[in-house]
Design a protein around this motif. Structure first.
Motif, PDB file in Angstrom:
ATOM      1  N   PHE A 183     -19.021   1.636  26.632  1.00 42.39           N
ATOM      2  CA  PHE A 183     -18.741   2.421  27.834  1.00 42.39           C
ATOM      3  C   PHE A 183     -17.245   2.738  27.919  1.00 42.39           C
ATOM      4  CE2 PHE A 183     -22.934   1.815  28.618  1.00 42.39           C
ATOM      5  CZ  PHE A 183     -23.378   1.917  29.922  1.00 42.39           C
ATOM      6  N   PRO A 184     -16.878   3.769  28.647  1.00 43.92           N
ATOM      7  CA  PRO A 184     -15.454   4.066  28.850  1.00 43.92           C
ATOM      8  C   PRO A 184     -14.731   2.880  29.473  1.00 43.92           C
ATOM      9  CG  PRO A 184     -16.789   5.917  29.564  1.00 43.92           C
ATOM     10  CD  PRO A 184     -17.740   4.799  29.262  1.00 43.92           C
ATOM     11  N   GLY A 185     -13.556   2.567  28.942  1.00 44.02           N
ATOM     12  CA  GLY A 185     -12.782   1.447  29.451  1.00 44.02           C
ATOM     13  C   GLY A 185     -13.108   0.110  28.819  1.00 44.02           C
ATOM     14  N   ASP A 186     -14.159   0.034  28.004  1.00 45.88           N
ATOM     15  CA  ASP A 186     -14.490  -1.217  27.326  1.00 45.88           C
ATOM     16  C   ASP A 186     -13.376  -1.624  26.366  1.00 45.88           C
ATOM     17  OD1 ASP A 186     -16.888  -1.642  28.565  1.00 45.88           O
ATOM     18  OD2 ASP A 186     -18.149  -1.009  26.897  1.00 45.88           O
ATOM     19  N   LYS A 187     -13.098  -2.909  26.310  1.00 49.53           N
ATOM     20  CA  LYS A 187     -12.152  -3.433  25.322  1.00 49.53           C
ATOM     21  C   LYS A 187     -12.938  -3.764  24.058  1.00 49.53           C
ATOM     22  CE  LYS A 187      -8.835  -6.147  26.433  1.00 49.53           C
ATOM     23  NZ  LYS A 187      -8.077  -7.351  26.879  1.00 49.53           N
ATOM     24  N   VAL A 188     -12.596  -3.095  22.970  1.00 53.57           N
ATOM     25  CA  VAL A 188     -13.355  -3.215  21.722  1.00 53.57           C
ATOM     26  C   VAL A 188     -12.440  -3.775  20.640  1.00 53.57           C
ATOM     27  CG1 VAL A 188     -14.709  -1.992  19.983  1.00 53.57           C
ATOM     28  CG2 VAL A 188     -14.813  -1.272  22.375  1.00 53.57           C
ATOM     29  N   LEU A 189     -12.921  -4.802  19.945  1.00 50.34           N
ATOM     30  CA  LEU A 189     -12.174  -5.434  18.861  1.00 50.34           C
ATOM     31  C   LEU A 189     -12.745  -4.956  17.533  1.00 50.34           C
ATOM     32  CD1 LEU A 189      -9.968  -7.553  18.221  1.00 50.34           C
ATOM     33  CD2 LEU A 189     -11.782  -9.273  18.148  1.00 50.34           C
ATOM     34  N   LEU A 190     -11.929  -4.278  16.734  1.00 49.84           N
ATOM     35  CA  LEU A 190     -12.355  -3.775  15.428  1.00 49.84           C
ATOM     36  C   LEU A 190     -12.053  -4.830  14.365  1.00 49.84           C
ATOM     37  CD1 LEU A 190     -12.062  -1.127  17.163  1.00 49.84           C
ATOM     38  CD2 LEU A 190     -11.450   0.026  15.040  1.00 49.84           C
ATOM     39  N   ALA A 191     -13.106  -5.329  13.726  1.00 47.98           N
ATOM     40  CA  ALA A 191     -12.948  -6.339  12.681  1.00 47.98           C
ATOM     41  C   ALA A 191     -12.702  -5.647  11.346  1.00 47.98           C
ATOM     42  CB  ALA A 191     -14.190  -7.220  12.609  1.00 47.98           C
ATOM     43  N   LEU A 192     -11.516  -5.841  10.783  1.00 47.44           N
ATOM     44  CA  LEU A 192     -11.132  -5.166   9.545  1.00 47.44           C
ATOM     45  C   LEU A 192     -11.021  -6.166   8.406  1.00 47.44           C
ATOM     46  CD1 LEU A 192      -8.288  -2.835  10.867  1.00 47.44           C
ATOM     47  CD2 LEU A 192     -10.703  -2.310  10.627  1.00 47.44           C
ATOM     48  N   SER A 193     -11.545  -5.785   7.258  1.00 52.16           N
ATOM     49  CA  SER A 193     -11.387  -6.596   6.051  1.00 52.16           C
ATOM     50  C   SER A 193     -10.390  -5.965   5.088  1.00 52.16           C
ATOM     51  CB  SER A 193     -12.733  -6.751   5.354  1.00 52.16           C
ATOM     52  OG  SER A 193     -13.187  -5.486   4.864  1.00 52.16           O
ATOM     53  N   GLY A 194     -10.008  -4.710   5.360  1.00 59.27           N
ATOM     54  CA  GLY A 194      -9.153  -3.972   4.437  1.00 59.27           C
ATOM     55  C   GLY A 194      -9.945  -3.201   3.403  1.00 59.27           C
ATOM     56  N   GLY A 195     -11.270  -3.393   3.365  1.00 61.55           N
ATOM     57  CA  GLY A 195     -12.119  -2.699   2.410  1.00 61.55           C
ATOM     58  C   GLY A 195     -12.368  -1.253   2.790  1.00 61.55           C
ATOM     59  N   PRO A 196     -13.081  -0.492   1.949  1.00 63.26           N
ATOM     60  CA  PRO A 196     -13.294   0.943   2.196  1.00 63.26           C
ATOM     61  C   PRO A 196     -14.004   1.234   3.511  1.00 63.26           C
ATOM     62  CG  PRO A 196     -13.849   0.376  -0.079  1.00 63.26           C
ATOM     63  CD  PRO A 196     -13.611  -0.910   0.632  1.00 63.26           C
ATOM     64  N   ALA A 197     -15.079   0.518   3.827  1.00 64.31           N
ATOM     65  CA  ALA A 197     -15.877   0.846   5.016  1.00 64.31           C
ATOM     66  C   ALA A 197     -15.115   0.574   6.308  1.00 64.31           C
ATOM     67  CB  ALA A 197     -17.189   0.067   4.991  1.00 64.31           C
ATOM     68  N   SER A 198     -14.507  -0.603   6.432  1.00 62.79           N
ATOM     69  CA  SER A 198     -13.788  -0.911   7.673  1.00 62.79           C
ATOM     70  C   SER A 198     -12.536  -0.045   7.817  1.00 62.79           C
ATOM     71  CB  SER A 198     -13.421  -2.395   7.724  1.00 62.79           C
ATOM     72  OG  SER A 198     -12.523  -2.744   6.688  1.00 62.79           O
ATOM     73  N   SER A 199     -11.908   0.330   6.703  1.00 58.33           N
ATOM     74  CA  SER A 199     -10.742   1.219   6.777  1.00 58.33           C
ATOM     75  C   SER A 199     -11.145   2.619   7.234  1.00 58.33           C
ATOM     76  CB  SER A 199     -10.046   1.277   5.418  1.00 58.33           C
ATOM     77  OG  SER A 199      -9.576   0.008   5.023  1.00 58.33           O
ATOM     78  N   ALA A 200     -12.294   3.098   6.738  1.00 58.76           N
ATOM     79  CA  ALA A 200     -12.795   4.397   7.188  1.00 58.76           C
ATOM     80  C   ALA A 200     -13.175   4.349   8.668  1.00 58.76           C
ATOM     81  CB  ALA A 200     -13.997   4.820   6.342  1.00 58.76           C
ATOM     82  N   MET A 201     -13.751   3.226   9.111  1.00 57.53           N
ATOM     83  CA  MET A 201     -14.082   3.060  10.536  1.00 57.53           C
ATOM     84  C   MET A 201     -12.824   3.126  11.393  1.00 57.53           C
ATOM     85  SD  MET A 201     -15.912  -0.217  12.392  1.00 57.53           S
ATOM     86  CE  MET A 201     -14.524  -1.321  12.027  1.00 57.53           C
ATOM     87  N   LEU A 202     -11.768   2.468  10.949  1.00 59.14           N
ATOM     88  CA  LEU A 202     -10.508   2.502  11.690  1.00 59.14           C
ATOM     89  C   LEU A 202      -9.976   3.925  11.790  1.00 59.14           C
ATOM     90  CD1 LEU A 202      -8.014   1.240  12.992  1.00 59.14           C
ATOM     91  CD2 LEU A 202      -7.157   0.725  10.692  1.00 59.14           C
ATOM     92  N   ARG A 203     -10.038   4.694  10.703  1.00 61.13           N
ATOM     93  CA  ARG A 203      -9.561   6.071  10.736  1.00 61.13           C
ATOM     94  C   ARG A 203     -10.377   6.909  11.718  1.00 61.13           C
ATOM     95  NH1 ARG A 203      -6.758   9.517   7.311  1.00 61.13           N
ATOM     96  NH2 ARG A 203      -5.497   7.649   6.911  1.00 61.13           N
ATOM     97  N   GLN A 204     -11.689   6.676  11.802  1.00 63.35           N
ATOM     98  CA  GLN A 204     -12.522   7.420  12.754  1.00 63.35           C
ATOM     99  C   GLN A 204     -12.122   7.115  14.192  1.00 63.35           C
ATOM    100  OE1 GLN A 204     -14.866   9.839  11.772  1.00 63.35           O
ATOM    101  NE2 GLN A 204     -13.601   9.356   9.993  1.00 63.35           N
ATOM    102  N   VAL A 205     -11.825   5.867  14.477  1.00 60.64           N
ATOM    103  CA  VAL A 205     -11.393   5.494  15.828  1.00 60.64           C
ATOM    104  C   VAL A 205     -10.026   6.110  16.132  1.00 60.64           C
ATOM    105  CG1 VAL A 205     -10.732   3.556  17.313  1.00 60.64           C
ATOM    106  CG2 VAL A 205     -12.756   3.382  15.850  1.00 60.64           C
ATOM    107  N   GLN A 206      -9.131   6.088  15.170  1.00 58.62           N
ATOM    108  CA  GLN A 206      -7.814   6.703  15.367  1.00 58.62           C
ATOM    109  C   GLN A 206      -7.946   8.186  15.709  1.00 58.62           C
ATOM    110  OE1 GLN A 206      -6.133   4.996  11.517  1.00 58.62           O
ATOM    111  NE2 GLN A 206      -4.271   5.117  12.767  1.00 58.62           N
ATOM    112  N   GLU A 207      -8.751   8.901  14.949  1.00 57.20           N
ATOM    113  CA  GLU A 207      -8.918  10.334  15.194  1.00 57.20           C
ATOM    114  C   GLU A 207      -9.654  10.581  16.500  1.00 57.20           C
ATOM    115  OE1 GLU A 207     -10.556  12.463  11.946  1.00 57.20           O
ATOM    116  OE2 GLU A 207      -8.948  11.924  10.554  1.00 57.20           O
ATOM    117  N   GLY A 208     -10.622   9.717  16.828  1.00 53.45           N
ATOM    118  CA  GLY A 208     -11.369   9.899  18.070  1.00 53.45           C
ATOM    119  C   GLY A 208     -10.536   9.675  19.313  1.00 53.45           C
ATOM    120  N   LEU A 209      -9.444   8.919  19.185  1.00 57.47           N
ATOM    121  CA  LEU A 209      -8.584   8.652  20.334  1.00 57.47           C
ATOM    122  C   LEU A 209      -7.366   9.574  20.397  1.00 57.47           C
ATOM    123  CD1 LEU A 209      -8.632   4.762  20.224  1.00 57.47           C
ATOM    124  CD2 LEU A 209      -9.513   6.165  22.074  1.00 57.47           C
ATOM    125  N   SER A 210      -7.172  10.419  19.382  1.00 54.16           N
ATOM    126  CA  SER A 210      -6.003  11.302  19.380  1.00 54.16           C
ATOM    127  C   SER A 210      -6.152  12.397  20.428  1.00 54.16           C
ATOM    128  CB  SER A 210      -5.825  11.930  17.995  1.00 54.16           C
ATOM    129  OG  SER A 210      -6.890  12.812  17.705  1.00 54.16           O
TER     130      SER A 210
END
Length: 452
Positions: free
Chosen positions: A40-67
Motif C-alpha cells: 500500500f502507499p506509505g508502506d515501509k518496504v525492505l528490499l533484500a539484496l544478494s548482489g546477484g542478477p535478479a535482486s539487482s534488477a529488482m532494485l533498478r525497477q524500484v529506483q525507476e518506479g520512484l523517480s
C-alpha cells in the motif's frame, strides 16, 4: 515504435530492441505489484539484496518506479538490506572486506537507506523470531483505492505537489557507522563450527536459508518494515518448487514460492520478480548496465555429493536447453497450489523452524520418530549416560518439527552447535507442553458428601 519493431513485438518472445525490451520489463514488474495490491502507499518496504542478477534488477525497477520522471510512480518507502555470508562461503577476511566495500558502494549509489548485516548476527537473534508477530488488529483496513487517495492527499498537505517521496542523493547506512566492518573472530568461528557440524550439503543449504531469512525478518521487525521484497526469478522459483518437493515440503510449496508469504504475521514477504526468466534478467542487466556483485557458492567437503538444490538446478536447466518451456511449465503448475495446508491455528500445530503447519500426525509420526533420533557414539562409564541424555534431548525436538524440518534436523549435528535462539525457543515450547500435559493429568478431587 517503428513498424519493424511492432511486428517483432508480437512474436513468441519480447522484442530485444533496448527501448521495447525496457518497456516490457518495466510493465511486467509494475503489473505484478498492481495485480496483487499487497503493498500500500506509505508502506515501509525492505528490499533484500544478494548482489546477484535478479535482486539487482529488482532494485533498478524500484529506483525507476520512484523517480519523478515516471508517469505512475510507486508510492512505498524503500530501504535495503544486504547479508554478508562470506564466512560460510569460504571467503577470507580480506575477500569479505572487498565484497562488502563493493556492495556498500552499490547501496550508497541508490539513495536509499540501507542495512549491512553479517550472518554471524543470526547467532544473537532472540527466540521470538520463531514466533509469528501480530497480524493486525483484526479490523478491516482501507481498500487499496482509499489508501492511494489518502496518501496523495497527505502528501499534498505536506507540500509535495506530485504526491511522491523525495530521496536523498546518497544512501545512508542505518545503524552504528563506527561499528567494525567484520564481526568478532570468535563469532565467526562459532558460525563455522555450526556449519561444519552439518552432515550434508543439502542441510547446509537449508540452514543458510533459515538463518538468512530470520536475520532479515528481525531487521524488518526492529526497524518497523511491514513488507520484505526478495528477488527470486521464475527460474529460481521453478527450481525451488521441485527442490522443496524432493525435501518433503510439498504441502508448503504455495508459501515457499508464491508471490506472498504471510507466515510471519507482522511482516509479509513478497516476490515481485517471480515472473522473469533468468535469461530476461541477464539481457536487462546487460542492456542497461545494472551492476551486480557475484558471491561464491557454499563450499562442499571432499568426496561429498552435491546438494539436492544443486542437483535439481542442473536437472532443470539441462531440460530447459532441449525443451525451452520446461521452466515456465513448472512455474505455472506451482501457481495452482493453495497456501491453506501451511496455515496453523495454534503454536502447538506450528513447526519450530519454518513456522508452517505440522504435517505429520498419528501413526505416521510414531513410525518416523525413531529413525530421526541421531545415535550418539558409544563410550564407557558416564559417557553412555551422556549419550542417552543427548538422544532424549533430540527426541524432544522431533514433535516440534514438520516432516521436512525433521529430515534436516537429523543432519544438523549435535544440539550444542545449534543457534542459541533455536534451542531457547524449543525449550520454551517443550516446557509449555509439559505444563499443559501435567495440568490435564491432575485428577479433580471428588467432593465429600455432607453429613446430615
Amino acid at each position: 515504435m517503428g513498424a519493424g519493431c511492432h511486428r517483432r513485438c508480437h512474436g513468441s518472445g519480447p522484442c530485444l530492441r533496448s527501448g521495447c525490451f525496457r518497456e516490457y520489463f518495466v510493465h511486467k514488474f509494475r503489473a505484478m505489484l498492481g495485480k496483487n495490491r499487497v503493498i500500500f502507499p506509505g508502506d515501509k518496504v525492505l528490499l533484500a539484496l544478494s548482489g546477484g542478477p535478479a535482486s539487482s534488477a529488482m532494485l533498478r525497477q524500484v529506483q525507476e518506479g520512484l523517480s519523478r520522471e515516471t508517469a505512475k510512480r510507486l508510492r512505498f518507502i524503500p530501504s535495503l538490506i544486504y547479508v554478508d555470508e562470506g564466512a560460510v562461503r569460504g571467503q577470507s577476511p580480506a575477500q569479505r572486506e572487498e565484497s562488502l566495500a563493493r556492495m556498500e558502494t552499490l547501496l550508497q549509489a541508490t539513495g536509499f537507506p540501507y542495512h549491512l548485516a553479517h550472518l554471524e548476527q543470526a547467532l544473537e537473534l532472540p527466540a521470538s523470531i520463531l514466533r509469528p508477530g501480530p497480524g493486525g488488529s483484526g479490523e478491516p483496513g482501507p481498500s487499496y483505492k482509499e489508501a492511494v487517495e489518502g496518501f496523495i492527499q497527505q502528501q499534498r498537505q505536506e507540500g509535495d505537489g506530485d504526491g511522491g517521496t523525495s530521496l536523498p542523493s546518497l544512501g545512508t547506512r542505518v545503524g552504528d557507522p563506527a561499528a567494525p566492518r567484520l564481526p568478532a573472530a570468535a563469532r565467526t568461528q562459532e558460525l563455522l563450527r555450526l556449519f561444519e557440524a552439518v552432515e550434508t550439503p543439502t542441510a547446509r543449504e537449508e540452514l543458510l536459508q533459515m538463518l538468512r531469512i530470520h536475520l532479515i525478518l528481525q531487521t524488518a521487525r526492529t526497524r518497523g518494515y511491514t513488507k520484505v521484497m526478495t528477488g527470486e526469478s521464475c527460474t529460481r522459483v521453478a527450481i525451488k518448487l521441485l527442490t522443496n518437493l524432493a525435501l518433503g515440503r510439498g504441502a508448503f510449496l504455495a508459501v515457499d514460492t508464491g508471490f506472498v508469504d504471510n507466515r510471519h504475521g507482522d511482516v509479509m514477504v513478497v516476490r515481485p520478480m517471480r515472473e522473469y526468466m533468468a535469461k530476461e534478467i541477464a539481457f536487462y542487466n546487460h542492456f542497461f548496465d545494472v551492476p551486480t556483485v557475484i558471491t561464491p557458492p557454499l563450499p562442499t567437503k571432499r568426496r561429498e555429493k552435491p546438494s539436492i538444490h544443486r542437483l535439481m538446478e542442473r536437472f532443470l536447466l539441462g531440460l530447459q536447453e532441449d525443451f525451452p518451456s520446461t521452466i515456465s511449465t513448472v512455474y505455472r503448475t506451482g501457481e495452482k497450489l493453495s497456501p491453506a495446508p501451511a496455515e496453523a491455528s495454534s503454536e502447538s500445530q506450528r513447526c519450530l523452524l519454518c513456522l508452517c503447519a505440522l504435517d505429520i500426525a498419528g501413526e505416521e509420526e510414531l513410525a518416523l520418530e525413531p529413525t530421526l533420533i541421531t545415535e550418539e557414539p558409544e563410550g564407557n562409564g558416564c559417557c553412555q549416560d551422556a549419550a542417552a541424555a543427548g538422544a532424549e534431548s533430540r527426541a524432544a525436538f522431533i514433535p516440534l518439527l514438520c516432516y521436512s524440518c525433521r529430515l534436516t534436523f537429523k543432519e544438523l549435528g549435535p544440539l550444542a552447535t545449534l543457534p542459541p535462539y533455536v534451542r531457547a525457543e524449543a525449550q520454551r515450547r517443550i516446557r509449555r507442553a509439559e505444563m499443559k500435559q501435567q495440568s490435564q493429568e491432575v485428577p479433580l478431587e471428588d467432593e465429600e458428601p455432607s453429613e446430615s
